[in-house]
Design a protein around this motif. Structure first.
Motif, PDB file in Angstrom:
ATOM      1  N   ASN A  64       0.829  -1.210   0.000  1.00 36.92           N
ATOM      2  CA  ASN A  64       0.000   0.000   0.000  1.00 36.92           C
ATOM      3  C   ASN A  64       0.862   1.258   0.000  1.00 36.92           C
ATOM      4  O   ASN A  64       1.271   1.726   1.056  1.00 36.92           O
ATOM      5  CB  ASN A  64      -0.937   0.006   1.199  1.00 36.92           C
ATOM      6  CG  ASN A  64      -1.933   1.147   1.130  1.00 36.92           C
ATOM      7  OD1 ASN A  64      -1.869   2.011   0.261  1.00 36.92           O
ATOM      8  ND2 ASN A  64      -2.855   1.165   2.066  1.00 36.92           N
ATOM      9  N   TRP A  66       0.006   4.222  -0.334  1.00 41.18           N
ATOM     10  CA  TRP A  66      -0.683   5.366   0.252  1.00 41.18           C
ATOM     11  C   TRP A  66      -0.366   5.568   1.731  1.00 41.18           C
ATOM     12  O   TRP A  66      -0.687   6.612   2.290  1.00 41.18           O
ATOM     13  CB  TRP A  66      -2.192   5.239   0.062  1.00 41.18           C
ATOM     14  CG  TRP A  66      -2.601   5.590  -1.329  1.00 41.18           C
ATOM     15  CD1 TRP A  66      -2.885   4.718  -2.339  1.00 41.18           C
ATOM     16  CD2 TRP A  66      -2.732   6.895  -1.888  1.00 41.18           C
ATOM     17  NE1 TRP A  66      -3.194   5.407  -3.487  1.00 41.18           N
ATOM     18  CE2 TRP A  66      -3.103   6.748  -3.237  1.00 41.18           C
ATOM     19  CE3 TRP A  66      -2.563   8.173  -1.381  1.00 41.18           C
ATOM     20  CZ2 TRP A  66      -3.322   7.827  -4.076  1.00 41.18           C
ATOM     21  CZ3 TRP A  66      -2.786   9.251  -2.224  1.00 41.18           C
ATOM     22  CH2 TRP A  66      -3.157   9.073  -3.547  1.00 41.18           C
ATOM     23  N   TYR A  74      -6.885  10.535  -6.424  1.00 42.99           N
ATOM     24  CA  TYR A  74      -7.774   9.392  -6.593  1.00 42.99           C
ATOM     25  C   TYR A  74      -8.752   9.757  -7.700  1.00 42.99           C
ATOM     26  O   TYR A  74      -9.336  10.847  -7.694  1.00 42.99           O
ATOM     27  CB  TYR A  74      -8.553   9.075  -5.308  1.00 42.99           C
ATOM     28  CG  TYR A  74      -9.409   7.835  -5.472  1.00 42.99           C
ATOM     29  CD1 TYR A  74      -8.881   6.585  -5.197  1.00 42.99           C
ATOM     30  CD2 TYR A  74     -10.710   7.910  -5.945  1.00 42.99           C
ATOM     31  CE1 TYR A  74      -9.644   5.432  -5.374  1.00 42.99           C
ATOM     32  CE2 TYR A  74     -11.476   6.772  -6.125  1.00 42.99           C
ATOM     33  CZ  TYR A  74     -10.934   5.541  -5.837  1.00 42.99           C
ATOM     34  OH  TYR A  74     -11.691   4.414  -6.027  1.00 42.99           O
ATOM     35  N   TYR A  84      -7.545  -0.089 -16.302  1.00 41.16           N
ATOM     36  CA  TYR A  84      -6.348  -0.798 -15.821  1.00 41.16           C
ATOM     37  C   TYR A  84      -5.585  -1.428 -16.995  1.00 41.16           C
ATOM     38  O   TYR A  84      -4.357  -1.299 -17.083  1.00 41.16           O
ATOM     39  CB  TYR A  84      -6.776  -1.861 -14.809  1.00 41.16           C
ATOM     40  CG  TYR A  84      -5.645  -2.649 -14.205  1.00 41.16           C
ATOM     41  CD1 TYR A  84      -4.725  -2.056 -13.355  1.00 41.16           C
ATOM     42  CD2 TYR A  84      -5.520  -4.014 -14.469  1.00 41.16           C
ATOM     43  CE1 TYR A  84      -3.696  -2.783 -12.776  1.00 41.16           C
ATOM     44  CE2 TYR A  84      -4.495  -4.750 -13.891  1.00 41.16           C
ATOM     45  CZ  TYR A  84      -3.593  -4.135 -13.047  1.00 41.16           C
ATOM     46  OH  TYR A  84      -2.573  -4.860 -12.472  1.00 41.16           O
ATOM     47  N   ARG A  96       0.210  -0.959  -7.096  1.00 37.16           N
ATOM     48  CA  ARG A  96      -0.799  -1.744  -6.362  1.00 37.16           C
ATOM     49  C   ARG A  96      -1.733  -2.308  -7.420  1.00 37.16           C
ATOM     50  O   ARG A  96      -2.463  -1.567  -8.075  1.00 37.16           O
ATOM     51  CB  ARG A  96      -1.569  -0.869  -5.366  1.00 37.16           C
ATOM     52  CG  ARG A  96      -2.506  -1.640  -4.461  1.00 37.16           C
ATOM     53  CD  ARG A  96      -3.113  -0.762  -3.358  1.00 37.16           C
ATOM     54  NE  ARG A  96      -3.721   0.434  -3.875  1.00 37.16           N
ATOM     55  CZ  ARG A  96      -5.039   0.667  -3.914  1.00 37.16           C
ATOM     56  NH1 ARG A  96      -5.888  -0.222  -3.429  1.00 37.16           N
ATOM     57  NH2 ARG A  96      -5.518   1.785  -4.410  1.00 37.16           N
ATOM     58  N   GLU A 107      -9.960  -1.200  -7.266  1.00 38.78           N
ATOM     59  CA  GLU A 107      -8.976  -0.135  -7.455  1.00 38.78           C
ATOM     60  C   GLU A 107      -7.597  -0.668  -7.807  1.00 38.78           C
ATOM     61  O   GLU A 107      -7.285  -1.828  -7.554  1.00 38.78           O
ATOM     62  CB  GLU A 107      -8.806   0.676  -6.157  1.00 38.78           C
ATOM     63  CG  GLU A 107     -10.042   1.284  -5.620  1.00 38.78           C
ATOM     64  CD  GLU A 107      -9.852   1.943  -4.263  1.00 38.78           C
ATOM     65  OE1 GLU A 107     -10.725   2.734  -3.892  1.00 38.78           O
ATOM     66  OE2 GLU A 107      -8.849   1.682  -3.558  1.00 38.78           O
ATOM     67  N   TYR A 108      -6.782   0.243  -8.325  1.00 40.64           N
ATOM     68  CA  TYR A 108      -5.348  -0.002  -8.487  1.00 40.64           C
ATOM     69  C   TYR A 108      -4.617   1.326  -8.324  1.00 40.64           C
ATOM     70  O   TYR A 108      -5.233   2.402  -8.392  1.00 40.64           O
ATOM     71  CB  TYR A 108      -5.026  -0.648  -9.838  1.00 40.64           C
ATOM     72  CG  TYR A 108      -5.061   0.272 -11.037  1.00 40.64           C
ATOM     73  CD1 TYR A 108      -3.898   0.884 -11.509  1.00 40.64           C
ATOM     74  CD2 TYR A 108      -6.246   0.526 -11.716  1.00 40.64           C
ATOM     75  CE1 TYR A 108      -3.928   1.723 -12.622  1.00 40.64           C
ATOM     76  CE2 TYR A 108      -6.284   1.345 -12.827  1.00 40.64           C
ATOM     77  CZ  TYR A 108      -5.113   1.950 -13.273  1.00 40.64           C
ATOM     78  OH  TYR A 108      -5.140   2.778 -14.375  1.00 40.64           O
ATOM     79  N   SER A 109      -3.315   1.268  -8.070  1.00 39.79           N
ATOM     80  CA  SER A 109      -2.494   2.472  -7.947  1.00 39.79           C
ATOM     81  C   SER A 109      -1.322   2.370  -8.896  1.00 39.79           C
ATOM     82  O   SER A 109      -0.785   1.280  -9.141  1.00 39.79           O
ATOM     83  CB  SER A 109      -1.973   2.641  -6.518  1.00 39.79           C
ATOM     84  OG  SER A 109      -3.041   2.823  -5.612  1.00 39.79           O
ATOM     85  N   TRP A 118      -1.051   7.902  -8.218  1.00 44.38           N
ATOM     86  CA  TRP A 118      -2.442   7.973  -8.643  1.00 44.38           C
ATOM     87  C   TRP A 118      -3.128   6.668  -8.250  1.00 44.38           C
ATOM     88  O   TRP A 118      -2.529   5.617  -8.321  1.00 44.38           O
ATOM     89  CB  TRP A 118      -2.544   8.087 -10.167  1.00 44.38           C
ATOM     90  CG  TRP A 118      -1.988   9.333 -10.756  1.00 44.38           C
ATOM     91  CD1 TRP A 118      -0.663   9.638 -10.921  1.00 44.38           C
ATOM     92  CD2 TRP A 118      -2.714  10.429 -11.280  1.00 44.38           C
ATOM     93  NE1 TRP A 118      -0.539  10.859 -11.521  1.00 44.38           N
ATOM     94  CE2 TRP A 118      -1.792  11.368 -11.757  1.00 44.38           C
ATOM     95  CE3 TRP A 118      -4.074  10.703 -11.405  1.00 44.38           C
ATOM     96  CZ2 TRP A 118      -2.181  12.564 -12.338  1.00 44.38           C
ATOM     97  CZ3 TRP A 118      -4.454  11.898 -11.982  1.00 44.38           C
ATOM     98  CH2 TRP A 118      -3.517  12.822 -12.444  1.00 44.38           C
ATOM     99  N   SER A 119      -4.383   6.769  -7.848  1.00 49.01           N
ATOM    100  CA  SER A 119      -5.214   5.582  -7.691  1.00 49.01           C
ATOM    101  C   SER A 119      -6.459   5.764  -8.536  1.00 49.01           C
ATOM    102  O   SER A 119      -7.023   6.860  -8.602  1.00 49.01           O
ATOM    103  CB  SER A 119      -5.607   5.349  -6.236  1.00 49.01           C
ATOM    104  OG  SER A 119      -4.547   4.764  -5.527  1.00 49.01           O
TER     105      SER A 119
END
Length: 128
Positions: A64, A66, A74, A84, A96, A107-109, A118-119
């Motif tokens: 993570n 973040w 976000y 994605y 992520r 979600e993904y980062s 960025w997420s």
């Protein structure tokens, strides 16, 4: 593609930041989730039609980014699977992978070409 962007910040003292942002800039709490120690794990504050996300810094976690990142963005997108795939195909640094969250989002980062975090996901704070 419809999208909503939300600045996301981490503070050393998130409760203090929540109070300060309210008194100095006029932000109002929208959602506040406390952590086990009474600090702020995640909060959302609104100002007019705008909304920011914030929380307290946490110990680093390999999965993570973040936890310690001071600021990022976000982005709520409608078709996260396609988004994605496009990011991966373009060579984005995925930090992520796409996955489901405990709060019901997908979600993904990733980091952009300048290293900014960025997420992207399906969580919409306005609907929370």
């Amino acid at each position: 593609m419809a999208a909503k962007l939300f600045p996301a910040m981490k503070f050393d003292d998130a409760p203090e930041a929540l109070d300060w942002l309210k008194s100095a800039f006029g932000f109002e709490p929208h959602v506040v989730h406390k952590d086990e120690s009474g600090g702020i794990a995640h909060a959302e504050m609104k100002l007019g039609d705008g909304l920011i996300m914030l929380g307290g810094k946490r110990p680093p976690e390999a999965t993570n980014p973040w936890c310690t990142e001071p600021m990022g963005v976000y982005v709520c997108v409608e078709d996260i699977e396609t988004h994605y795939a496009k990011a991966k195909a373009a060579g984005a640094e995925i930090v992520r992978p796409l996955s489901d969250t405990p709060y019901g989002a997908r979600e993904y980062s990733a980091r952009d070409c300048g290293g900014h975090l960025w997420s992207f996901g399906t969580y919409d704070p306005w609907k929370a």
